[in-house]
Design a protein around this motif. Structure first.
Motif, short mmCIF file in Angstrom:
data_model
loop_
_atom_site.label_atom_id
_atom_site.label_comp_id
_atom_site.label_asym_id
_atom_site.label_seq_id
_atom_site.Cartn_x
_atom_site.Cartn_y
_atom_site.Cartn_z
N LYS A 24 0.84 -1.20 0.00
CA LYS A 24 0.00 0.00 0.00
C LYS A 24 0.88 1.26 0.00
CE LYS A 24 -3.89 2.21 2.34
NZ LYS A 24 -4.95 2.07 3.36
N LYS A 25 1.91 1.25 0.82
CA LYS A 25 2.81 2.40 0.92
C LYS A 25 3.49 2.71 -0.41
CE LYS A 25 7.17 3.75 3.16
NZ LYS A 25 8.17 3.38 4.20
N TRP A 26 3.92 1.66 -1.12
CA TRP A 26 4.69 1.83 -2.34
C TRP A 26 3.85 1.61 -3.60
CZ3 TRP A 26 9.37 3.95 -1.98
CH2 TRP A 26 10.06 3.84 -0.77
N ILE A 56 -6.57 -12.44 -12.05
CA ILE A 56 -6.08 -13.40 -11.05
C ILE A 56 -4.76 -12.92 -10.46
CG2 ILE A 56 -5.10 -15.74 -10.81
CD1 ILE A 56 -7.22 -16.69 -12.80
N ALA A 57 -4.60 -13.13 -9.14
CA ALA A 57 -3.39 -12.69 -8.42
C ALA A 57 -3.21 -11.19 -8.59
CB ALA A 57 -2.15 -13.46 -8.89
N ALA A 58 -4.30 -10.44 -8.41
CA ALA A 58 -4.35 -9.02 -8.75
C ALA A 58 -3.67 -8.14 -7.71
CB ALA A 58 -5.79 -8.57 -8.94
N GLY A 59 -3.43 -8.65 -6.52
CA GLY A 59 -2.78 -7.82 -5.50
C GLY A 59 -3.61 -6.58 -5.20
N PRO A 63 -3.85 -5.55 -13.35
CA PRO A 63 -4.47 -4.61 -14.29
C PRO A 63 -6.00 -4.61 -14.27
CG PRO A 63 -3.79 -6.57 -15.47
CD PRO A 63 -3.36 -6.77 -14.03
N GLY A 64 -6.61 -5.30 -13.29
CA GLY A 64 -8.06 -5.43 -13.28
C GLY A 64 -8.80 -4.11 -13.26
N ALA A 89 -7.14 -3.07 -3.09
CA ALA A 89 -7.74 -2.99 -4.43
C ALA A 89 -9.10 -2.29 -4.37
CB ALA A 89 -7.89 -4.38 -5.03
N ARG A 90 -9.90 -2.62 -3.36
CA ARG A 90 -11.22 -1.97 -3.22
C ARG A 90 -11.06 -0.47 -2.93
NH1 ARG A 90 -12.34 -7.11 -0.92
NH2 ARG A 90 -11.84 -6.44 1.21
#
Length: 281
Positions: A24-26, A56-59, A63-64, A89-90
């Motif tokens: 989140k920081k970076w 998948i594996a979007a972290g 690119p979702g 992500a949200r």
């Protein structure tokens, strides 16, 4: 799922949850760094406005989220092992006013979706972590509609990715770390030319192709580079946790020397190289 694979999955889930504050920081720097690979995935998938897409594996959401901004009459389901990463992500979706997404914490080897659900699937830098890559590819193919498209990215070899070897190579030179078992999850596990394309074909995909995409980690300073890598890169943090203070100081000094030798003007923009692989069902 075999017990060993289950253990790897649980370790990874715990690790990504643990490192989510660093990501989140970076996030701005990392997303800028990884954007060329995401852009190529999107270009190859060529999403239509009404597509239903799985990321998948979007972290932290890419690119979702960018795909969601393109499929204005469709939606994107963003998945990851880590609930904490999906929370970021949200938040990112909210900040950008993107509403046509869902998030789902799940394992790629046991996707909780019906057969033939998605028009396209993206997966940026996920395969290297999947305990069973062929099973993962088969699961992706199962939930993809006939004629659907898949695109993924994996890291090229270490000689083209100084952004990771500057730190990890220095650690390996200074510490006698046991080598990981062959085929186990790792940064360069998928670097062999044609490996993922062959995997895609085994899983039932056709019209596969592979392209190389280069990028730069614009960390600006050696300090930024060091702080980034020791806050988001799990293998580096794990290795340094086994070092005493003197060894940590020695490794840090040598990493800074390597960076300054390569970028004597102080503008640290570190080269990277990835392979982006595409296939159709």
């Amino acid at each position: 799922m075999e017990q060993q694979l289950e253990e790897i999955r649980e370790q990874q889930k715990a690790s990504w949850n643990k490192f989510s504050p660093g990501w989140k920081k970076w996030d701005a720097l990392m997303m800028d760094f990884l954007k060329p690979m995401g852009d190529e995935i999107i270009y190859l998938l060529n999403p239509k406005t009404s597509d239903i897409v799985l990321d998948i594996a979007a972290g932290t959401g890419e690119p979702g989220l960018t795909i969601a901004s393109l499929v204005t009459n469709g939606k994107v389901v963003i998945t990851d092992l880590s609930d904490d990463m999906l929370e970021i992500a949200r938040e990112n979706a909210l900040l950008r006013g993107i509403t046509n997404i869902e998030t789902k914490a799940c394992d790629v080897c046991e996707l909780p979706f019906e057969d033939n659900t998605f028009d396209a699937i993206s997966c940026r830098f996920g395969f290297m972590f999947f305990p069973d890559m062929l099973l993962a590819a088969k699961e992706m193919v199962r939930v993809l509609k006939p004629g659907g498209r898949i695109a993924t990215s994996v890291w090229n070899g270490p000689e083209k990715n100084f952004w990771i070897t500057a730190a990890m190579g220095t650690i390996n030179r200074n510490m006698e770390l046991p080598p990981p078992p062959p085929g186990s999850p790792g940064m360069f596990r998928c670097a062999k030319d044609g490996l993922i394309a062959d995997l895609f074909q085994q899983a039932g995909l056709k019209n596969t192709k592979q392209v190389e995409i280069t990028g730069k980690l614009n960390s600006k300073t050696a300090d930024n580079y060091w702080n980034l890598m020791t806050e988001v890169a799990a293998p580096i943090v794990a290795a340094l946790s086994k070092a005493d203070d003197a060894m940590k100081a020695k490794i840090k000094k040598e990493v800074f020397e390597a960076i300054h030798q390569k970028y004597p003007d102080g503008n640290v923009q570190i080269d990277s190289s990835a392979l982006v692989i595409y296939g159709e069902k």
